[in-house]
Design an enzyme around this catalytic site. Structure first.
Site, PDB file in Angstrom:
ATOM      1  N   LEU A  47       0.840  -1.197   0.000  1.00 13.32           N
ATOM      2  CA  LEU A  47       0.000   0.000   0.000  1.00 13.32           C
ATOM      3  C   LEU A  47       0.878   1.251   0.000  1.00 13.32           C
ATOM      4  O   LEU A  47       2.083   1.173   0.233  1.00 13.32           O
ATOM      5  CB  LEU A  47      -0.899  -0.030   1.240  1.00 13.32           C
ATOM      6  N   PRO A  48       0.262   2.432  -0.241  1.00 15.46           N
ATOM      7  CA  PRO A  48       1.101   3.631  -0.358  1.00 15.46           C
ATOM      8  C   PRO A  48       1.880   3.999   0.912  1.00 15.46           C
ATOM      9  O   PRO A  48       3.093   4.201   0.838  1.00 15.46           O
ATOM     10  CB  PRO A  48       0.084   4.730  -0.710  1.00 15.46           C
ATOM     11  N   THR A  88       6.444   0.761   1.995  1.00 16.61           N
ATOM     12  CA  THR A  88       7.446   1.549   2.731  1.00 16.61           C
ATOM     13  C   THR A  88       6.689   2.451   3.696  1.00 16.61           C
ATOM     14  O   THR A  88       5.953   3.349   3.264  1.00 16.61           O
ATOM     15  CB  THR A  88       8.283   2.412   1.770  1.00 16.61           C
ATOM     16  N   LYS A 108      15.242   0.571   4.636  1.00 14.53           N
ATOM     17  CA  LYS A 108      14.621   1.103   3.407  1.00 14.53           C
ATOM     18  C   LYS A 108      14.697   2.631   3.352  1.00 14.53           C
ATOM     19  O   LYS A 108      15.006   3.208   2.311  1.00 14.53           O
ATOM     20  CB  LYS A 108      13.162   0.614   3.357  1.00 14.53           C
ATOM     21  N   LYS A 113       7.442  11.189   0.470  1.00 11.86           N
ATOM     22  CA  LYS A 113       6.997  10.499   1.695  1.00 11.86           C
ATOM     23  C   LYS A 113       8.176   9.790   2.366  1.00 11.86           C
ATOM     24  O   LYS A 113       8.401   9.909   3.568  1.00 11.86           O
ATOM     25  CB  LYS A 113       5.914   9.471   1.329  1.00 11.86           C
TER      26      LYS A 113
HETATM   27  P1  NAD Z   1       0.730   2.682  -5.996  1.00  6.87           P
HETATM   28  O1  NAD Z   1       0.083   3.936  -5.510  1.00  6.87           O
HETATM   29  O2  NAD Z   1       0.931   2.452  -7.456  1.00  6.87           O
HETATM   30  O3  NAD Z   1      -0.095   1.401  -5.434  1.00  6.87           O
HETATM   31  C1  NAD Z   1      -0.749   1.350  -4.204  1.00  6.87           C
HETATM   32  C2  NAD Z   1      -2.045   0.592  -4.414  1.00  6.87           C
HETATM   33  O4  NAD Z   1      -2.699   0.418  -3.124  1.00  6.87           O
HETATM   34  C3  NAD Z   1      -3.051   1.331  -5.309  1.00  6.87           C
HETATM   35  O5  NAD Z   1      -3.443   0.479  -6.378  1.00  6.87           O
HETATM   36  C4  NAD Z   1      -4.226   1.633  -4.367  1.00  6.87           C
HETATM   37  O6  NAD Z   1      -5.492   1.590  -5.025  1.00  6.87           O
HETATM   38  C5  NAD Z   1      -4.087   0.520  -3.360  1.00  6.87           C
HETATM   39  N1  NAD Z   1      -4.756   0.758  -2.074  1.00  6.87           N
HETATM   40  C6  NAD Z   1      -4.671   1.842  -1.274  1.00  6.87           C
HETATM   41  N2  NAD Z   1      -5.408   1.658  -0.160  1.00  6.87           N
HETATM   42  C7  NAD Z   1      -5.961   0.421  -0.255  1.00  6.87           C
HETATM   43  C8  NAD Z   1      -6.820  -0.338   0.566  1.00  6.87           C
HETATM   44  N3  NAD Z   1      -7.264   0.112   1.738  1.00  6.87           N
HETATM   45  N4  NAD Z   1      -7.193  -1.570   0.146  1.00  6.87           N
HETATM   46  C9  NAD Z   1      -6.752  -2.052  -1.042  1.00  6.87           C
HETATM   47  N5  NAD Z   1      -5.929  -1.375  -1.875  1.00  6.87           N
HETATM   48  C10 NAD Z   1      -5.547  -0.145  -1.484  1.00  6.87           C
HETATM   49  O7  NAD Z   1       2.122   2.575  -5.221  1.00  6.87           O
HETATM   50  P2  NAD Z   1       3.374   1.636  -5.591  1.00  6.87           P
HETATM   51  O8  NAD Z   1       4.299   2.403  -6.465  1.00  6.87           O
HETATM   52  O9  NAD Z   1       2.897   0.289  -5.994  1.00  6.87           O
HETATM   53  O10 NAD Z   1       4.082   1.590  -4.159  1.00  6.87           O
HETATM   54  C11 NAD Z   1       3.549   0.797  -3.095  1.00  6.87           C
HETATM   55  C12 NAD Z   1       4.524   0.869  -1.919  1.00  6.87           C
HETATM   56  O11 NAD Z   1       5.803   0.370  -2.330  1.00  6.87           O
HETATM   57  C13 NAD Z   1       4.759   2.301  -1.397  1.00  6.87           C
HETATM   58  O12 NAD Z   1       4.889   2.271  -0.001  1.00  6.87           O
HETATM   59  C14 NAD Z   1       6.074   2.694  -2.070  1.00  6.87           C
HETATM   60  O13 NAD Z   1       6.757   3.668  -1.305  1.00  6.87           O
HETATM   61  C15 NAD Z   1       6.798   1.362  -2.125  1.00  6.87           C
HETATM   62  N6  NAD Z   1       7.784   1.207  -3.205  1.00  6.87           N
HETATM   63  C16 NAD Z   1       7.498   1.617  -4.487  1.00  6.87           C
HETATM   64  C17 NAD Z   1       8.464   1.440  -5.490  1.00  6.87           C
HETATM   65  C18 NAD Z   1       8.205   1.878  -6.915  1.00  6.87           C
HETATM   66  O14 NAD Z   1       9.182   1.903  -7.712  1.00  6.87           O
HETATM   67  N7  NAD Z   1       6.986   2.214  -7.311  1.00  6.87           N
HETATM   68  C19 NAD Z   1       9.716   0.860  -5.198  1.00  6.87           C
HETATM   69  C20 NAD Z   1       9.942   0.419  -3.900  1.00  6.87           C
HETATM   70  C21 NAD Z   1       8.970   0.597  -2.908  1.00  6.87           C
END
Ligand code: NAD
Length: 294
Positions: free
Chosen positions: A65-66, A96, A171, A246
């Site tokens: 999740l975000p 994260t 992280k 964030k």
């Molecule tokens: P994103 O915003 O693309 O995905 C998050 C998903 O969570 C969305 O599809 C959203 O609809 C869903 N969501 C939110 N609340 C929800 C709930 N209550 N129930 C069900 N689904 C819910 O974000 P992302 O890029 O996939 O990143 C996710 C996590 O991973 C973050 O914490 C980010 O910091 C970390 N991260 C991202 C990357 C990257 O390159 N994108 C790399 C490493 C770590």
């Protein structure tokens, strides 16, 4: 066969869940965005109608999740998922988030006899798709051994960082460094080009010289240099700038809690806030390049 509930199918979660399906796990998926659920259902996952429905019958729950508030509201409090999980289940929390938030969920899970690992990842969307993520794991070593075959289906490096919350500390340190490297790379690219160098030539010289770093190797922020990098796709996809902001905020909180001096991290946070104020928060974090050329 292990049944896994996967909650959060965004840029990272969707390809991670797909790799679990490819490895033969039964996967029950849920996201607030229905199209992501349907995409995985057509790849063989069970489309759940809610997070609680996803965990029913699952012995492992993965969340991606975000931010902290999403994770705390998913698991804790009235109607939180912990109440619907069978004793002995394992939670792999891969978002994260703040180390203290992870520790709160660890504690609440332990009180109910549930095992939990904080297991944030590095490697970006490309690593998520290729199944080559790095996992930084905090929590009990025995739980990690139980989780290892599942993590191995999504990643190629699995590090045990230490006790509860230690994965999140690792992280935020890593992402603070990544932001500093990305900003420094963007600034140097703009400086060289403004002084008459070809971006391609400059990028290659720095990549093979002492300024070489991950951004120059894999994720150059200058448009058109690396076909697969978000910079070559109008900064779409990848890792959103608002998520980097964030993470830099989390690093500052960690620094505050220990009195650590992190001037580069503080400046990086300010620059990303500026980018967000310019309306670029949904763009990949390499869009920081725009601060130096526009
Ligand atoms: P994103 O915003 O693309 O995905 C998050 C998903 O969570 C969305 O599809 C959203 O609809 C869903 N969501 C939110 N609340 C929800 C709930 N209550 N129930 C069900 N689904 C819910 O974000 P992302 O890029 O996939 O990143 C996710 C996590 O991973 C973050 O914490 C980010 O910091 C970390 N991260 C991202 C990357 C990257 O390159 N994108 C790399 C490493 C770590």
């Amino acid at each position: 066969m292990t049944t896994i509930a996967f909650i959060g199918l965004g840029h990272m979660g969707l390809p991670m869940a797909r790799n679990l399906l490819n490895a033969g796990f039964a996967v029950r998926v849920f996201d607030l965005v229905a199209s992501a659920v349907h995409e995985l259902a057509s790849a063989g996952a069970h489309a759940a109608s809610s997070a609680a429905d996803a965990v029913s019958g699952a012995s492992v729950v993965i969340s991606m999740l975000p931010a902290s508030q999403h994770v705390e509201s998913l698991y804790l409090g009235d109607g939180g998922l912990l109440g619907s999980m069978a004793a002995g289940s394992l939670i792999l929390e891969c978002s994260t988030i703040a180390p203290e938030s992870a520790r709160k969920v660890h504690q609440a899970a332990a009180n109910l006899g549930l095992a939990m690992l904080d297991a944030p990842v590095s490697g970006g969307t490309a690593g998520a798709s290729a199944g080559t993520l790095t996992f930084m794991v905090g929590g009990d070593a025995a739980a990690l051994e139980q989780a290892r075959p599942i993590l191995a289906a999504m990643g190629s490096n699995i590090f045990h960082a230490g006790a509860d919350g230690a994965g999140q500390v690792a992280k935020v340190c890593n992402n603070q460094l990544l932001a500093v490297l990305m900003i420094g790379t963007a600034e140097a690219m703009a400086l060289g080009v403004a002084n008459g160098l070809e971006p391609k030539v400059l990028a290659e010289i720095m990549r093979q010289s002492s300024g070489g770093n991950w951004a120059l190797e894999k994720y150059n922020p200058w448009p058109g240099l690396m076909p697969s990098a978000p910079a070559s796709h109008e900064y779409r996809g990848g890792f959103m700038s608002e998520l980097m902001a964030k993470d830099l905020g989390l690093a500052q909180q960690a620094a505050q809690s220990t009195g650590s001096s992190t001037p580069m991290g503080a400046l990086a946070l300010q620059l990303y806030r500026l980018l967000l104020k310019q309306g670029q928060g949904k763009q990949d974090f390499s869009a920081i390049q725009k601060l130096f050329v526009e």
